[in-house]
Design a protein around this motif. Structure first.
Motif, PDB file in Angstrom:
ATOM      1  N   PRO A 129      43.545  42.124  34.895  1.00  0.00           N
ATOM      2  CA  PRO A 129      44.282  41.224  35.783  1.00  0.00           C
ATOM      3  C   PRO A 129      43.488  39.950  36.061  1.00  0.00           C
ATOM      4  N   ILE A 130      44.198  38.925  36.470  1.00  0.00           N
ATOM      5  CA  ILE A 130      43.579  37.634  36.733  1.00  0.00           C
ATOM      6  C   ILE A 130      43.529  37.380  38.234  1.00  0.00           C
ATOM      7  N   GLN A 131      42.416  36.823  38.699  1.00  0.00           N
ATOM      8  CA  GLN A 131      42.284  36.446  40.102  1.00  0.00           C
ATOM      9  C   GLN A 131      42.778  35.021  40.285  1.00  0.00           C
ATOM     10  N   LEU A 132      43.661  34.830  41.256  1.00  0.00           N
ATOM     11  CA  LEU A 132      44.129  33.497  41.615  1.00  0.00           C
ATOM     12  C   LEU A 132      43.656  33.186  43.027  1.00  0.00           C
ATOM     13  N   MET A 133      42.711  32.287  43.112  1.00  0.00           N
ATOM     14  CA  MET A 133      42.189  31.903  44.421  1.00  0.00           C
ATOM     15  C   MET A 133      43.172  30.961  45.111  1.00  0.00           C
ATOM     16  N   SER A 134      42.911  30.709  46.383  1.00  0.00           N
ATOM     17  CA  SER A 134      43.812  29.884  47.196  1.00  0.00           C
ATOM     18  C   SER A 134      44.070  28.531  46.556  1.00  0.00           C
ATOM     19  N   SER A 135      43.043  27.951  45.942  1.00  0.00           N
ATOM     20  CA  SER A 135      43.197  26.634  45.317  1.00  0.00           C
ATOM     21  C   SER A 135      44.256  26.674  44.226  1.00  0.00           C
ATOM     22  N   ALA A 136      44.208  27.700  43.369  1.00  0.00           N
ATOM     23  CA  ALA A 136      45.175  27.817  42.274  1.00  0.00           C
ATOM     24  C   ALA A 136      46.579  28.100  42.799  1.00  0.00           C
ATOM     25  N   LEU A 137      46.681  28.934  43.826  1.00  0.00           N
ATOM     26  CA  LEU A 137      47.993  29.237  44.411  1.00  0.00           C
ATOM     27  C   LEU A 137      48.598  28.000  45.056  1.00  0.00           C
ATOM     28  N   GLY A 138      47.754  27.188  45.703  1.00  0.00           N
ATOM     29  CA  GLY A 138      48.243  25.941  46.285  1.00  0.00           C
ATOM     30  C   GLY A 138      48.793  25.003  45.229  1.00  0.00           C
ATOM     31  N   VAL A 139      48.131  24.955  44.079  1.00  0.00           N
ATOM     32  CA  VAL A 139      48.609  24.132  42.964  1.00  0.00           C
ATOM     33  C   VAL A 139      49.964  24.638  42.477  1.00  0.00           C
ATOM     34  N   LEU A 140      50.114  25.953  42.338  1.00  0.00           N
ATOM     35  CA  LEU A 140      51.394  26.508  41.891  1.00  0.00           C
ATOM     36  C   LEU A 140      52.514  26.176  42.872  1.00  0.00           C
ATOM     37  N   MET A 141      52.214  26.213  44.161  1.00  0.00           N
ATOM     38  CA  MET A 141      53.221  25.842  45.151  1.00  0.00           C
ATOM     39  C   MET A 141      53.626  24.384  44.994  1.00  0.00           C
ATOM     40  N   ASP A 142      52.672  23.536  44.660  1.00  0.00           N
ATOM     41  CA  ASP A 142      52.952  22.117  44.496  1.00  0.00           C
ATOM     42  C   ASP A 142      53.757  21.859  43.231  1.00  0.00           C
ATOM     43  N   VAL A 193      45.072  39.008  43.231  1.00  0.00           N
ATOM     44  CA  VAL A 193      44.959  39.330  41.813  1.00  0.00           C
ATOM     45  C   VAL A 193      46.346  39.722  41.322  1.00  0.00           C
ATOM     46  N   ILE A 194      46.614  39.432  40.039  1.00  0.00           N
ATOM     47  CA  ILE A 194      47.931  39.731  39.483  1.00  0.00           C
ATOM     48  C   ILE A 194      47.771  40.091  38.010  1.00  0.00           C
ATOM     49  N   SER A 195      48.586  40.985  37.545  1.00  0.00           N
ATOM     50  CA  SER A 195      48.617  41.362  36.127  1.00  0.00           C
ATOM     51  C   SER A 195      48.853  40.117  35.276  1.00  0.00           C
ATOM     52  N   ARG A 196      48.063  39.959  34.217  1.00  0.00           N
ATOM     53  CA  ARG A 196      48.250  38.810  33.323  1.00  0.00           C
ATOM     54  C   ARG A 196      49.625  38.834  32.667  1.00  0.00           C
ATOM     55  N   THR A 197      50.096  40.015  32.293  1.00  0.00           N
ATOM     56  CA  THR A 197      51.399  40.098  31.649  1.00  0.00           C
ATOM     57  C   THR A 197      52.520  39.735  32.623  1.00  0.00           C
ATOM     58  N   THR A 198      52.398  40.162  33.874  1.00  0.00           N
ATOM     59  CA  THR A 198      53.397  39.800  34.880  1.00  0.00           C
ATOM     60  C   THR A 198      53.401  38.295  35.112  1.00  0.00           C
ATOM     61  N   LEU A 199      52.218  37.705  35.243  1.00  0.00           N
ATOM     62  CA  LEU A 199      52.115  36.262  35.430  1.00  0.00           C
ATOM     63  C   LEU A 199      52.699  35.520  34.231  1.00  0.00           C
ATOM     64  N   GLN A 200      52.411  36.013  33.036  1.00  0.00           N
ATOM     65  CA  GLN A 200      52.931  35.385  31.828  1.00  0.00           C
ATOM     66  C   GLN A 200      54.455  35.432  31.807  1.00  0.00           C
ATOM     67  N   GLU A 201      55.040  36.566  32.169  1.00  0.00           N
ATOM     68  CA  GLU A 201      56.491  36.703  32.166  1.00  0.00           C
ATOM     69  C   GLU A 201      57.142  35.740  33.146  1.00  0.00           C
TER      70      GLU A 201
END
Length: 514
Positions: A129-142, A193-201
């Motif tokens: 699985p991949i770790q997404l820190m707050s910085s990356a999640l904030g970017v995704l929200m943007d 953290v989230i499964s890479r395959t789930t994130l990819q889908e």
């Protein structure tokens, strides 16, 4: 996972119909054809497998009036001036898909070429699985609120629990890292953290099957003052205004830009495992890094009743082949460590333990040339000991698309190499310091871990600093800086969108404590 339909030539032709490469004269004919009611044929073909694909329009001679032609030509001229900047992306991993999503949302024309989507490894497959820190999640929200919400709902939040470094033998805490307070201060989601395959889908669905080309590896690139051309391994060629190499540590695009450069072996081999196990401390501890001399062990809750672990051991590289008896070997290496480590190894099935050598590359201080640039591991591959590679790639996407927005509405003849090169250079300069610091810290961490001892630290300098005190001080400042990330450049939205962001964050945070 993407539908098999995205792998067929139908999808390829569908995209060609969206691309405007025609001269005004040919456009006029095609628009006239659209206005006729019968006997009209429009087909997209290619003339030579070794040449760039272009339209070919076949029509009868039943044209419309001169007045209609004149009106059509004016419409074509207007459309020509509004042609969108075309971005070609080599690599359909997390970085490539996030960039494609950002480009699509901001009105760019985009295509992604991936040699094998199924090889983007999920849990139980090397990287886990991949770790997404707050910085990356904030970017995704943007970039896309709906995608960010799906990711946050699918992930396992670890940032609101105790995280940090512990002694591998005793299990005692050396440093606790606060990931929650910096996120709240910056108004960002908490690390998960989230499964890479789930994130990819999630990303593939949002980007669209017609944009992502599977079984398509970019093997050659060429550019001139007007365009860049990507050549695939099957001979197909595609034109664009910009090409981005997001094809990982073994990047073909990087090789074409800067020549062959050997990757650096870190000195560590990594064994990874995924286990169906819910330890008693799950509700209070997110992840821990257990330290020992010449080896360390990382364990994290990844949700859905599973734990992911990584065992790093300093030893000579032996290639990518698997070894027999990995579980037996790990039991010998970590057998004297605390029960939280030995129990995870014992409960993991042999077939769920995989092994790989860890590599990175020396920093380079220019990531592109002309109309071509790199992002993520293609530009600055990191060792995985801090779990930051994916986060930096997502941040790269945000900064890159932000710099490209200044040219996206340029007129047809104004999309010049100098405008594109300037935007790409600004992207490099604004990302260089953060990636350089993070790259250096991951290398320093690897070297420091190999010399870890449980009693004192920096004794060679006669400094009376205990390990826990030193690590607590350093990790606290560094992680706070990491969590903040690109938060200061996240664009201010209108009141309605800001309200939506606030609502999503409230629901996300409330979910953590229900």
């Amino acid at each position: 996972m993407a539908s098999p339909k995205c792998l067929t030539r139908t999808s390829y032709h569908h995209h060609l119909h969206q691309t405007n490469y025609l001269s005004p004269k040919v456009f006029s004919i095609s628009c006239s054809i659209i206005n006729t009611k019968k006997n009209s044929i429009i087909s997209s073909t290619y003339r030579n497998p070794k040449r760039t694909r272009r339209y070919e329009v076949i029509a009868n001679n039943n044209s419309s009036s001169t007045e209609t032609k004149h009106e059509t030509y004016e419409g074509v001229e207007k459309k020509k001036k509004e042609r969108r900047v075309r971005i070609l992306i080599a690599g359909g991993g997390i970085g490539g898909l996030v960039l494609a999503l950002a480009a699509k949302e901001r009105g760019f024309e985009v295509m992604v070429f991936e040699k094998n989507l199924s090889a983007i490894r999920g849990e139980g497959r090397y990287r886990g699985p991949i770790q997404l820190m707050s910085s990356a999640l904030g970017v995704l929200m943007d970039i896309h609120m709906g995608v960010a919400e799906q990711v946050m709902n699918a992930g396992c939040v670890t940032g609101d629990r105790m995280n940090g470094l512990v002694d591998g033998v005793s299990g005692d805490w050396l440093a606790k890292i606060d990931l929650l307070a910096p996120a709240i201060k910056k108004g960002l989601p908490v690390t998960l953290v989230i499964s890479r395959t789930t994130l990819q889908e999630i990303l593939l669905k949002a980007v669209g099957d017609h944009i992502v080309f599977n079984n398509s590896k970019v093997v050659e690139i060429s550019q001139d003052p007007h365009k860049v051309v990507a050549t695939l391994d099957d001979g197909r060629q595609f034109e664009g205004d910009i090409l981005v190499g997001a094809d990982g540590i073994w990047s073909e695009v990087r090789k074409k830009l800067f020549g062959t450069q050997e990757a650096s072996y870190s000195g560590y081999t990594c064994y990874s495992g995924l286990v169906d196990y819910v330890p008693s401390y799950t509700n209070s501890i997110g992840y821990r890094v257990f330290l020992g001399r010449n080896q360390y062990f990382v364990a994290s809750d990844v949700g859905n009743g599973k734990m992911q672990w990584y065992a790093f051991h300093k030893e000579p590289q032996i290639g990518s082949g698997t070894l027999e008896g990995k579980k037996v070997r790990l039991t010998k290496l970590f057998g004297s460590w605390c029960s939280d480590v030995t129990r995870l190894i014992a409960k993991t099935r042999e077939e769920m333990i995989l092994r790989r050598d860890i590599y990175d590359r020396d920093m380079i201080y220019s990531w592109g040339k002309g109309r071509v640039t790199l992002l993520g591991d293609a530009a600055h591959p990191l060792q995985p000991n801090l779990g930051l590679g994916g986060c930096l790639a997502i941040e790269d996407c945000h900064r890159l698309i932000h710099e490209l927005e200044s040219i996206k509405k340029s007129e047809y003849n104004a999309i010049k190499s100098i405008d594109i090169a300037s935007a790409l250079k600004r992207y490099e300069q604004k990302r260089m310091l953060r990636t350089m610091i993070t790259h250096g810290v991951t290398r320093m961490a690897s070297k420091a871990l190999s010399g870890y001892q449980s009693f004192t630290f920096l004794s060679a300098f006669r400094l009376p600093v205990q390990v826990s005190e030193f690590l607590q001080m350093v990790s606290s400042y560094f992680m706070t800086w990491l969590v903040a990330g690109e938060a200061d450049m996240l664009k201010k939205q209108d009141q309605q969108i800001e309200g939506q962001k606030h609502k999503v964050l409230l629901q996300y945070n409330r979910k953590r404590y229900e």
